[in-house]
Scaffold this active site. Structure first.
Site, mmCIF file in Angstrom:
data_model
loop_
_atom_site.group_PDB
_atom_site.id
_atom_site.type_symbol
_atom_site.label_atom_id
_atom_site.label_comp_id
_atom_site.label_asym_id
_atom_site.label_seq_id
_atom_site.Cartn_x
_atom_site.Cartn_y
_atom_site.Cartn_z
ATOM 1 N N GLU A 43 97.758 8.376 59.708
ATOM 2 C CA GLU A 43 96.917 9.576 59.611
ATOM 3 C C GLU A 43 95.968 9.490 58.421
ATOM 4 O O GLU A 43 96.352 9.047 57.328
ATOM 5 C CB GLU A 43 97.827 10.805 59.451
ATOM 6 C CG GLU A 43 97.099 12.129 59.355
ATOM 7 C CD GLU A 43 98.035 13.291 59.066
ATOM 8 O OE1 GLU A 43 97.645 14.435 59.357
ATOM 9 O OE2 GLU A 43 99.154 13.066 58.554
ATOM 10 N N LYS A 116 94.338 18.425 65.505
ATOM 11 C CA LYS A 116 95.743 18.695 65.194
ATOM 12 C C LYS A 116 96.084 20.168 65.391
ATOM 13 O O LYS A 116 95.419 21.055 64.853
ATOM 14 C CB LYS A 116 96.013 18.262 63.754
ATOM 15 C CG LYS A 116 97.445 18.379 63.267
ATOM 16 C CD LYS A 116 97.539 17.744 61.888
ATOM 17 C CE LYS A 116 98.920 17.839 61.287
ATOM 18 N NZ LYS A 116 98.980 17.137 59.974
ATOM 19 N N CYS A 153 100.922 13.910 63.008
ATOM 20 C CA CYS A 153 101.869 14.239 61.943
ATOM 21 C C CYS A 153 102.726 15.465 62.259
ATOM 22 O O CYS A 153 103.662 15.364 63.022
ATOM 23 C CB CYS A 153 101.134 14.371 60.612
ATOM 24 S SG CYS A 153 102.231 14.182 59.179
#
Length: 282
Positions: A43, A116, A153
């Site tokens: 990431e 995200k 993540c």
């Protein structure tokens, strides 16, 4: 038999964006030389994990997708090598900022962008200061003989995200990550929990998992690596330790995975009519 070779990269990063991207590029080439068709970097690999602190000056690092140096560099590599590179980056979209991922395919084309969905906020991981929650919804892409799903993540801790991508047709799940020590609790080591959460997705969805983390110490925060590739039964096919940099690869038999998924019956036996509570606010 349908096979696909996947790779995960693990490395430490500095404040030198050009050097970081160049090092990722070297590892991408190494993975491609080992016949990887999809190569996953960690990431936000353009630099150190800046979300350790809240600093308005760091918003200057964000760039639109078409101008971001990480995206441009991976586009060139994907074009040259004929591979797929899920590329995490700090996206600016007008006045808005996202923790985003460009799915880059052969020819250097961007198949789409995922933003995200789950944004953490805690000591050492102050992401809500920088990022809006993603507005793309979960996404999957038709890759090299397989449908690819990607979470970023904090997304990897949510079973709902993995299951949603599976219901959209994902055949492999990829998770680029930046995670390590917890500044508020020196005794808390989440490395085992981090892996178990994703291995749980592998088992309960009968799907292979690819996870790429960073290593090294940045501003007193140590990232614990332990990147891995697991098969559809949660067995670890390849892994790295807490400190080493490197490339791991594994070849997955997707026909076997499909048989195993059907035989377990998890998707046959689902009861969506009972799950309404999952989409209600607490």
């Amino acid at each position: 038999m349908t096979e696909i070779t996947v790779a995960a990269l693990q490395l430490a990063f500095s404040t030198d964006t050009s050097a970081n991207i160049a090092r990722v590029g070297e590892m991408v080439r190494e993975a491609a030389a080992r016949r990887a068709q999809v190569v996953l970097p960690p990431e936000l690999f353009e630099g150190e994990y800046f979300c350790r602190v809240e600093d308005e000056g760091l918003f200057a690092q964000a760039q639109p997708t078409a101008q971001h140096p990480s995206v441009l560099a991976m586009q060139r590599l994907a074009d040259e090598l004929g591979i797929w590179i899920p590329t995490s980056f700090f996206e600016a979209d007008g006045p808005h900022h996202y923790n985003s991922l460009a799915m880059i395919g052969p020819g250097g084309t961007i198949a789409g962008v995922y933003r995200k969905s789950h944004i953490p906020d805690g000591p050492g991981y102050e992401e809500k200061f920088y990022f809006r929650p993603g507005n793309t919804g979960f996404k999957v892409w038709d890759g090299p003989g397989a449908t690819l799903g990607v979470g970023v993540c904090w997304d990897q801790w949510y079973p709902e995200a993995a299951r949603a991508m599976m219901l959209m047709g994902a055949e492999i799940l990829f998770y680029p990550t930046a995670i390590g020590s917890e500044p508020h609790d020196e005794g808390l080591d989440t490395a085992r929990l981090w892996r178990r959460a994703m291995v749980g997705h592998a088992v309960s969805n009968v799907v292979p998992i690819v996870a790429a983390n960073r290593v090294g110490t940045e501003g007193g925060q140590t990232f614990y690596g332990t990147s891995f590739i697991a098969d559809e039964r949660g067995d670890i096919l390849a892994e790295l330790d807490r400190e080493e940099e490197g490339v791991i690869t594994a070849t997955l038999d997707l026909d076997r995975v499909k048989r195993h998924r059907a035989a377990f019956g998890f998707f046959r036996d689902r009861r969506p009519e009972l799950y309404g509570r999952l989409v209600q606010d607490i």
